[in-house]
Design an enzyme around this catalytic site. Structure first.
Site, PDB file in Angstrom:
ATOM      1  N   GLY A  14      56.861  25.568  52.246  1.00 52.76           N
ATOM      2  CA  GLY A  14      58.296  25.693  51.987  1.00 52.76           C
ATOM      3  C   GLY A  14      59.100  25.688  53.263  1.00 52.76           C
ATOM      4  O   GLY A  14      60.072  26.441  53.405  1.00 52.76           O
ATOM      5  N   ALA A  15      58.725  24.805  54.191  1.00 53.45           N
ATOM      6  CA  ALA A  15      59.364  24.796  55.515  1.00 53.45           C
ATOM      7  C   ALA A  15      60.537  23.831  55.598  1.00 53.45           C
ATOM      8  O   ALA A  15      60.999  23.525  56.693  1.00 53.45           O
ATOM      9  CB  ALA A  15      58.331  24.456  56.584  1.00 53.45           C
ATOM     10  N   ASN A  92      55.311  30.646  52.023  1.00 54.31           N
ATOM     11  CA  ASN A  92      56.744  30.891  51.885  1.00 54.31           C
ATOM     12  C   ASN A  92      57.378  30.147  50.712  1.00 54.31           C
ATOM     13  O   ASN A  92      58.433  30.545  50.227  1.00 54.31           O
ATOM     14  CB  ASN A  92      57.452  30.489  53.183  1.00 54.31           C
ATOM     15  CG  ASN A  92      58.955  30.470  53.039  1.00 54.31           C
ATOM     16  OD1 ASN A  92      59.597  31.513  52.915  1.00 54.31           O
ATOM     17  ND2 ASN A  92      59.546  29.269  53.012  1.00 54.31           N
ATOM     18  N   SER A 145      59.567  39.678  48.716  1.00 51.13           N
ATOM     19  CA  SER A 145      60.987  40.035  48.659  1.00 51.13           C
ATOM     20  C   SER A 145      61.108  41.526  48.404  1.00 51.13           C
ATOM     21  O   SER A 145      60.225  42.129  47.779  1.00 51.13           O
ATOM     22  CB  SER A 145      61.685  39.267  47.522  1.00 51.13           C
ATOM     23  OG  SER A 145      62.989  39.776  47.289  1.00 51.13           O
ATOM     24  N   TYR A 158      61.780  36.243  38.864  1.00 53.52           N
ATOM     25  CA  TYR A 158      61.606  36.218  40.317  1.00 53.52           C
ATOM     26  C   TYR A 158      61.002  37.525  40.817  1.00 53.52           C
ATOM     27  O   TYR A 158      60.027  37.525  41.588  1.00 53.52           O
ATOM     28  CB  TYR A 158      62.952  35.967  40.988  1.00 53.52           C
ATOM     29  CG  TYR A 158      62.923  36.024  42.497  1.00 53.52           C
ATOM     30  CD1 TYR A 158      62.425  34.963  43.235  1.00 53.52           C
ATOM     31  CD2 TYR A 158      63.395  37.141  43.178  1.00 53.52           C
ATOM     32  CE1 TYR A 158      62.400  35.006  44.626  1.00 53.52           C
ATOM     33  CE2 TYR A 158      63.378  37.200  44.561  1.00 53.52           C
ATOM     34  CZ  TYR A 158      62.881  36.128  45.283  1.00 53.52           C
ATOM     35  OH  TYR A 158      62.848  36.184  46.655  1.00 53.52           O
ATOM     36  N   ALA A 160      59.294  39.805  39.201  1.00 47.70           N
ATOM     37  CA  ALA A 160      57.917  39.974  38.737  1.00 47.70           C
ATOM     38  C   ALA A 160      56.960  39.106  39.549  1.00 47.70           C
ATOM     39  O   ALA A 160      55.856  39.540  39.909  1.00 47.70           O
ATOM     40  CB  ALA A 160      57.818  39.626  37.254  1.00 47.70           C
ATOM     41  N   LYS A 162      57.345  38.078  42.635  1.00 47.96           N
ATOM     42  CA  LYS A 162      57.214  38.594  44.000  1.00 47.96           C
ATOM     43  C   LYS A 162      56.402  39.893  44.037  1.00 47.96           C
ATOM     44  O   LYS A 162      55.685  40.153  45.020  1.00 47.96           O
ATOM     45  CB  LYS A 162      58.594  38.792  44.619  1.00 47.96           C
ATOM     46  CG  LYS A 162      59.321  37.482  44.917  1.00 47.96           C
ATOM     47  CD  LYS A 162      58.518  36.586  45.851  1.00 47.96           C
ATOM     48  CE  LYS A 162      59.291  35.364  46.295  1.00 47.96           C
ATOM     49  NZ  LYS A 162      58.523  34.510  47.233  1.00 47.96           N
TER      50      LYS A 162
END
Length: 254
Positions: A14-15, A92, A145, A158, A160, A162
């Site tokens: 995810g860069a 990421n 997060s 989201y 859950a 993370k």
């Protein structure tokens, strides 16, 4: 810079932008050769790779769909073929949509959970196997997060996912430790990005009113945490979640 990662090879998923870009740049600044993964943001990832190369570093872009287990294995294999080894992985890649839980469909739930968790599982498994074979171990860091611990309205899927990412890091640390592979997570708070102040002015203001250190996070703040966890400074740190939020999570909720 102190050269904390000199001579090492890292893969950052995810860069293409945001936090991923910040992590990739910090790794390169500390001396690592960086494989930048993206799914669709090829141009943005390419610009980051070019910036690293212009500064004298090594970088290359790799495209993969991380919801597919075979793609995770291919990505890790391609990064190793390019870099000659793999010392650090930063998971990421992810999505963060906003949707009320009451009207959420199972398909939407699975889409977010699969995107945010499947790549973590697949890439970590593939990377740990490579690191074990090298005989020198390595480091895996998941970007989670603070919502893994304190969910926000509209972010049930989201939050859950993370929370699962944090739990996966702990479980992987337990099982891969004997291989010399350390696995940790980093939980950022609200990180500044272009347009955020205009798109979510009220939320940014609430954050600034609450955060003890008085500002939003920067992608480089998350990068610093990931650099630390990948470096020899953290050689006895595994199974931990490093919260990077300016102190907002210590604010009382009552």
């Amino acid at each position: 810079m102190s050269g904390l990662l000199e001579g090492r090879v890292a893969l950052v998923t995810g860069a293409g932008g945001g936090i991923g870009r910040g992590v990739a740049l910090r790794f390169a600044e500390e001396g690592a050769a960086v494989a930048l993964h993206c799914r669709t943001s090829v141009e943005a990832a390419g610009a980051t790779a070019a910036r690293i190369r212009e500064a004298g570093g090594r970088a290359e872009v790799f495209v993969a769909e991380l919801t597919e287990e075979s793609e995770c294995r291919r990505l890790v294999g391609d990064a190793v073929a390019w870099g000659g080894r793999l010392d650090a992985l930063v998971n990421n890649a992810g999505v963060q949509p906003v949707e009320a839980l009451a009207g959420m469909t199972g398909a939407r739930w699975r889409e977010v959970v699969d995107t945010n968790l499947a790549g973590v599982f697949g890439c970590t498994q593939a990377a740990a196997s490579v690191m074990r074979g090298q005989g020198s171990g390595g480091s895996v860091t998941h970007v989670a997060s603070i919502e893994a611990h304190r969910p926000a309205v509209g972010h049930a899927h989201y939050s859950a996912s993370k929370a699962a990412v944090v739990a996966h890091a702990r479980a992987a640390a337990l099982e891969y430790g004997a291989w010399g592979v350390r696995v940790n997570s980093v939980s950022p708070g609200l990180v500044e990005r272009e347009g955020l102040a205009e798109e979510w002015a009220q939320g940014v203001r609430r954050w600034l009113d609450a955060v003890p250190l008085g500002r939003l996070g920067r992608a480089s703040d998350v990068g610093d945490a990931c650099v630390f966890l990948a470096s020899s400074l953290a050689s006895w740190v595994t199974g931990q979640d490093l919260v990077v939020d300016g102190g907002v999570s210590v604010r009382p909720g009552w």
